[in-house]
Write a protein that holds these residues in place. Structure first.
Motif, PDB file in Angstrom:
ATOM      1  N   GLU A  10       0.927  -1.217  -0.056  1.00  0.00           N
ATOM      2  CA  GLU A  10      -0.081  -0.182  -0.062  1.00  0.00           C
ATOM      3  C   GLU A  10       0.900   1.274   0.004  1.00  0.00           C
ATOM      4  O   GLU A  10       1.771   1.421   0.724  1.00  0.00           O
ATOM      5  N   ARG A  11       0.752   2.083  -1.007  1.00  0.00           N
ATOM      6  CA  ARG A  11       1.697   3.373  -1.026  1.00  0.00           C
ATOM      7  C   ARG A  11       1.002   4.387  -1.863  1.00  0.00           C
ATOM      8  O   ARG A  11      -0.046   4.395  -2.043  1.00  0.00           O
ATOM      9  N   THR A  12       1.758   5.531  -1.592  1.00  0.00           N
ATOM     10  CA  THR A  12       1.185   6.889  -2.154  1.00  0.00           C
ATOM     11  C   THR A  12       2.425   7.200  -3.337  1.00  0.00           C
ATOM     12  O   THR A  12       3.427   7.164  -2.896  1.00  0.00           O
ATOM     13  N   ASP A  13       1.860   7.117  -4.449  1.00  0.00           N
ATOM     14  CA  ASP A  13       2.610   7.660  -5.536  1.00  0.00           C
ATOM     15  C   ASP A  13       2.342   9.121  -5.747  1.00  0.00           C
ATOM     16  O   ASP A  13       1.373   9.439  -6.205  1.00  0.00           O
ATOM     17  N   LEU A  71      -1.404   9.870  -5.526  1.00  0.00           N
ATOM     18  CA  LEU A  71      -2.236   8.723  -5.947  1.00  0.00           C
ATOM     19  C   LEU A  71      -2.063   7.581  -4.849  1.00  0.00           C
ATOM     20  O   LEU A  71      -0.985   6.856  -4.684  1.00  0.00           O
ATOM     21  N   ARG A  72      -3.194   7.120  -4.423  1.00  0.00           N
ATOM     22  CA  ARG A  72      -3.257   6.153  -3.114  1.00  0.00           C
ATOM     23  C   ARG A  72      -3.207   4.738  -4.072  1.00  0.00           C
ATOM     24  O   ARG A  72      -3.885   4.792  -5.130  1.00  0.00           O
ATOM     25  N   VAL A  73      -2.212   3.975  -4.096  1.00  0.00           N
ATOM     26  CA  VAL A  73      -2.128   2.734  -4.738  1.00  0.00           C
ATOM     27  C   VAL A  73      -1.881   1.436  -3.937  1.00  0.00           C
ATOM     28  O   VAL A  73      -1.396   1.340  -2.714  1.00  0.00           O
ATOM     29  N   MET A  74      -2.812   0.421  -4.185  1.00  0.00           N
ATOM     30  CA  MET A  74      -2.308  -0.972  -3.798  1.00  0.00           C
ATOM     31  C   MET A  74      -1.751  -1.600  -4.867  1.00  0.00           C
ATOM     32  O   MET A  74      -2.203  -1.823  -6.038  1.00  0.00           O
ATOM     33  N   GLY A  75      -0.469  -2.346  -4.561  1.00  0.00           N
ATOM     34  CA  GLY A  75       0.228  -2.952  -5.626  1.00  0.00           C
ATOM     35  C   GLY A  75       0.302  -4.408  -5.419  1.00  0.00           C
ATOM     36  O   GLY A  75       0.691  -4.670  -4.269  1.00  0.00           O
ATOM     37  N   PHE A  76       0.336  -5.035  -6.500  1.00  0.00           N
ATOM     38  CA  PHE A  76       0.560  -6.656  -6.347  1.00  0.00           C
ATOM     39  C   PHE A  76       1.578  -7.121  -7.358  1.00  0.00           C
ATOM     40  O   PHE A  76       1.703  -6.506  -8.551  1.00  0.00           O
ATOM     41  N   ASP A 116      -1.271  -2.880 -10.418  1.00  0.00           N
ATOM     42  CA  ASP A 116      -1.479  -1.789  -9.636  1.00  0.00           C
ATOM     43  C   ASP A 116      -2.965  -1.450  -9.617  1.00  0.00           C
ATOM     44  O   ASP A 116      -3.739  -1.289 -10.680  1.00  0.00           O
ATOM     45  N   TYR A 117      -3.599  -1.126  -8.413  1.00  0.00           N
ATOM     46  CA  TYR A 117      -5.047  -0.690  -8.327  1.00  0.00           C
ATOM     47  C   TYR A 117      -5.147   0.708  -7.801  1.00  0.00           C
ATOM     48  O   TYR A 117      -4.588   1.072  -6.677  1.00  0.00           O
ATOM     49  N   PHE A 118      -5.809   1.600  -8.247  1.00  0.00           N
ATOM     50  CA  PHE A 118      -6.144   2.839  -7.893  1.00  0.00           C
ATOM     51  C   PHE A 118      -7.180   3.697  -8.500  1.00  0.00           C
ATOM     52  O   PHE A 118      -7.716   2.896  -9.349  1.00  0.00           O
ATOM     53  N   ASP A 119      -7.545   4.664  -7.984  1.00  0.00           N
ATOM     54  CA  ASP A 119      -8.850   5.538  -8.422  1.00  0.00           C
ATOM     55  C   ASP A 119      -8.316   6.352  -9.696  1.00  0.00           C
ATOM     56  O   ASP A 119      -7.583   7.087  -9.728  1.00  0.00           O
ATOM     57  N   MET A 120      -9.092   5.841 -10.797  1.00  0.00           N
ATOM     58  CA  MET A 120      -8.566   6.524 -12.237  1.00  0.00           C
ATOM     59  C   MET A 120      -9.033   7.810 -12.211  1.00  0.00           C
ATOM     60  O   MET A 120      -8.403   8.754 -12.692  1.00  0.00           O
ATOM     61  N   ALA A 121      -9.907   8.439 -11.344  1.00  0.00           N
ATOM     62  CA  ALA A 121     -10.398   9.764 -11.313  1.00  0.00           C
ATOM     63  C   ALA A 121      -9.022  10.723 -10.864  1.00  0.00           C
ATOM     64  O   ALA A 121      -8.663  11.674 -11.525  1.00  0.00           O
ATOM     65  N   ALA A 122      -8.156  10.033 -10.118  1.00  0.00           N
ATOM     66  CA  ALA A 122      -6.936  10.985  -9.498  1.00  0.00           C
ATOM     67  C   ALA A 122      -5.969  10.889 -10.696  1.00  0.00           C
ATOM     68  O   ALA A 122      -5.618  12.029 -10.668  1.00  0.00           O
TER      69      ALA A 122
END
Length: 125
Positions: free
Chosen positions: A80-83, A94-99, A112-118
């Protein structure tokens, strides 16, 4: 040889280098690696991943990756990270969950899973 946890952390750190080099970042990937920003189409192969990184990187003055939590179990790493994307007088966290899956010391899968709106806000200026 580095552990999967160390490989992912090193790859993430490489994005924050002011002189980010797409060749250096893509060197963390297996030749046949798959990188996907969900829900976009996957990018297949180290060369294609390198080209994507080069193009994405030109859109921003700087990118900083801050890992908040990271867990590893065998070849699987999740974080779990912020890019933070900086460019065009704008800062976009951008808040991201990475696998990730790491095979023989190289990243073979990255999703990577994140909010596309951001991300759309970062590109729409």
């Amino acid at each position: 040889m580095s552990t999967p946890d160390e490989v992912v952390r090193a790859m993430c750190r490489s994005w924050s280098d002011p002189d980010t080099d797409p060749d250096r970042i893509s060197a963390y990937f297996a030749e046949d690696a798959v990188y996907q920003n969900i829900p976009m189409e996957p990018i297949v192969g180290r060369a294609a991943i390198r080209d994507f990184i080069a193009e994405f990187r030109t859109a921003f003055d700087a990118i900083h990756i801050d890992i908040h939590h990271q867990v590893a179990a065998g070849a699987v790493v999740m974080n779990e990270r912020t890019d933070t994307l900086r460019g065009a007088d704008r800062v976009t966290p951008l808040r991201v969950m990475g696998f990730f899956e790491v095979t023989d010391g190289a990243i073979s899968i990255w999703r990577d899973y994140f909010d596309m709106a951001a991300i759309n806000r970062a590109f729409d200026g």
